[in-house]
Design a protein around this motif. Structure first.
Motif, PDB file in Angstrom:
ATOM      1  N   GLN A   1       7.676  -4.144  -7.057  1.00 20.78           N
ATOM      2  CA  GLN A   1       7.406  -3.499  -5.778  1.00 20.78           C
ATOM      3  C   GLN A   1       7.654  -2.000  -5.843  1.00 20.78           C
ATOM      4  O   GLN A   1       7.254  -1.254  -4.955  1.00 20.78           O
ATOM      5  CB  GLN A   1       8.250  -4.123  -4.677  1.00 20.78           C
TER       6      GLN A   1
ATOM      7  N   GLU B   1       2.275   3.184  -5.745  1.00 18.61           N
ATOM      8  CA  GLU B   1       1.165   2.865  -4.860  1.00 18.61           C
ATOM      9  C   GLU B   1       0.970   4.035  -3.908  1.00 18.61           C
ATOM     10  O   GLU B   1       1.863   4.858  -3.718  1.00 18.61           O
ATOM     11  CB  GLU B   1       1.463   1.596  -4.042  1.00 18.61           C
TER      12      GLU B   1
ATOM     13  N   GLU C   1      -1.493   2.888   1.397  1.00 19.46           N
ATOM     14  CA  GLU C   1      -1.494   1.445   1.168  1.00 19.46           C
ATOM     15  C   GLU C   1      -0.152   0.832   1.536  1.00 19.46           C
ATOM     16  O   GLU C   1      -0.089  -0.241   2.157  1.00 19.46           O
ATOM     17  CB  GLU C   1      -1.831   1.139  -0.296  1.00 19.46           C
TER      18      GLU C   1
ATOM     19  N   LEU D   1       0.435  -1.940   4.536  1.00 20.08           N
ATOM     20  CA  LEU D   1       1.027  -3.245   4.266  1.00 20.08           C
ATOM     21  C   LEU D   1       2.268  -3.485   5.119  1.00 20.08           C
ATOM     22  O   LEU D   1       2.489  -4.594   5.607  1.00 20.08           O
ATOM     23  CB  LEU D   1       1.373  -3.370   2.773  1.00 20.08           C
TER      24      LEU D   1
ATOM     25  N   ARG E   1       5.885 -10.919  -0.441  1.00 23.16           N
ATOM     26  CA  ARG E   1       5.075  -9.701  -0.509  1.00 23.16           C
ATOM     27  C   ARG E   1       4.932  -9.346  -1.984  1.00 23.16           C
ATOM     28  O   ARG E   1       5.880  -9.458  -2.754  1.00 23.16           O
ATOM     29  CB  ARG E   1       5.760  -8.573   0.261  1.00 23.16           C
ATOM     30  N   GLN E   2       3.752  -8.909  -2.376  1.00 22.26           N
ATOM     31  CA  GLN E   2       3.449  -8.669  -3.786  1.00 22.26           C
ATOM     32  C   GLN E   2       3.773  -9.927  -4.607  1.00 22.26           C
ATOM     33  O   GLN E   2       4.520  -9.889  -5.580  1.00 22.26           O
ATOM     34  CB  GLN E   2       4.213  -7.457  -4.315  1.00 22.26           C
TER      35      GLN E   2
ATOM     36  N   ASP F   1      -1.051  -9.280  -2.072  1.00 21.63           N
ATOM     37  CA  ASP F   1      -0.299  -8.376  -1.205  1.00 21.63           C
ATOM     38  C   ASP F   1       0.661  -9.109  -0.268  1.00 21.63           C
ATOM     39  O   ASP F   1       1.841  -8.777  -0.203  1.00 21.63           O
ATOM     40  CB  ASP F   1      -1.263  -7.506  -0.386  1.00 21.63           C
TER      41      ASP F   1
ATOM     42  N   ASP G   1      -5.053  -9.982   1.143  1.00 22.18           N
ATOM     43  CA  ASP G   1      -5.159  -8.930   0.146  1.00 22.18           C
ATOM     44  C   ASP G   1      -5.794  -7.706   0.795  1.00 22.18           C
ATOM     45  O   ASP G   1      -6.807  -7.825   1.494  1.00 22.18           O
ATOM     46  CB  ASP G   1      -6.009  -9.404  -1.041  1.00 22.18           C
TER      47      ASP G   1
END
Length: 366
Positions: A222, A226, A230, A234, A253-254, A267, A282
């Motif tokens: 994580q 990124e 994004e 999320l 998550r992830q 995601d 996603d």
């Protein structure tokens, strides 16, 4: 020294040392994994109690080591890596000598390394081992393991180093049969120029942005680089889904998924208590393309086959694709015919709700 010159010096220094730091991490990872492969092969051939462990050696090792980066799958890969790239012994030996203040090798391991120094296929126009060690990361090399033809592997090694390809670019070129297309092309030089000109060279972030590096450094995926956009989307999407109520429970998550020999990341993963199914979400911060739908279908098939328990309904996939001034929402719901449409309408967010959410968030984050 004027102000512009100061900016130039700082920018250049930052870029160069970022690159050097990324290369240093990759070299350390390559050396570690190659050496672990060597230790395993040496034990299999000369270990006093090798017969006691036999086929269960790697499983027992993984269990005793109890480390995410030293899993059964990784140990198996390290062993293959060592066997497929014996020519790396020389640059790795030199690397270890340069790191002698922090790592000392036993005499037996040092002798094993020296014994491997001359193992190079002189019949081919191969790259020098040092070029491979300096120019390709461990992640690149694991991709090349699948290529058994020496000439073909050498071709991709050279093109990857020349073009400073990311791992994903190397993977893409292999899958697009670049080597075979070069053999069929009437103008291979023009094809090579075209391919290299289209490629965006790897940045320092690209060099370390992969699962192997994160496992090696003991970091969570994580933390992977990124975009701010994004991450923010999320964060808010997770809150949005939970605030809808109606039975949404966040599972992960992830979410990391191992399909074949490669890891993928979903995601957001929810479980819906009323619909009795998992909901896969996603987010793609880009224009929709068919590959996104194909990826979601793969995830749905994977979860349907491996993650469903008794009483569960097949999973539902929601793929969100954003653009700056427009929100496109695509539902991938393959294999969910047994769920009533009324249930979808009652318990899932509508297309309009999702479009409104994304448009609102995009404006707030501009």
């Amino acid at each position: 020294m004027n102000f512009d010159y100061l900016i130039q010096n700082i920018t250049t220094t930052d870029k160069v040392l970022h690159t050097e730091a990324a290369k240093a991490i990759n070299k350390a990872l390559t050396a570690r994994n190659w050496l672990i492969g060597l230790y395993i092969v040496e034990f299999e051939q000369n270990g006093e109690d090798r017969a006691k462990y036999g086929k269960k050696l790697l499983e027992n090792l993984a269990k005793k080591l109890n480390s995410k980066g030293l899993s059964f799958r990784n140990l198996k890969l390290f062993r293959q890596f060592y066997l497929e790239f014996p020519q790396l012994s020389e640059p790795i030996k030199l690397y270890l000598v340069s790191q002698s203040s922090t790592l000392k090798l036993s005499n037996s391991i040092g002798q094993s390394l020296i014994a491997q120094l001359q193992v190079v296929d002189s019949q081919l126009n191969t790259l020098k081992p040092q070029q491979i060690f300096d120019g390709l990361s461990y992640t690149h090399l694991t991709e090349l393991l699948h290529i058994k033809e020496p000439l073909k592997r050498t071709f991709y090694e050279m093109e990857c180093i020349k073009g400073v390809w990311t791992h994903r670019e190397l993977q893409r070129q292999i899958h697009s049969l670049y080597f075979e297309r070069m053999g069929l092309s009437a103008q291979p030089e023009k094809l090579a120029t075209l391919v290299q000109n289209k490629n965006i060279p790897a940045t320092p972030i690209d060099l370390i942005k992969d699962e192997h590096i994160f496992e090696f450094l003991g970091l969570s995926h994580q933390l992977l680089e990124e975009s701010t956009l994004e991450n923010a989307l999320l964060d808010h999407l997770q809150e949005f889904m939970l605030e809808l109520g109606n039975g949404f429970c966040l599972e992960a998550r992830q979410k990391r998924i191992l399909i074949g020999e490669e890891y993928y990341y979903l995601d957001l993963l929810f479980y819906h208590k009323i619909l009795k199914c998992q909901i896969l979400i996603d987010l793609k911060v880009e224009k929709f393309n068919h590959a996104h739908a194909g990826q979601m279908t793969t995830y749905l098939n994977y979860f349907k086959e491996t993650q469903m328990t008794e009483g569960d309904n097949p999973p539902i996939g929601i793929l969100l694709v954003t653009e700056k001034d427009k929100a496109l929402v695509h539902f991938a719901t393959a294999g969910n015919d047994n769920l009533l449409v009324s249930n979808y309408q009652l318990y899932l967010p509508t297309k309009e709700q999702l479009e409104e959410f994304i448009e609102k968030e995009m404006k707030l984050l501009e």
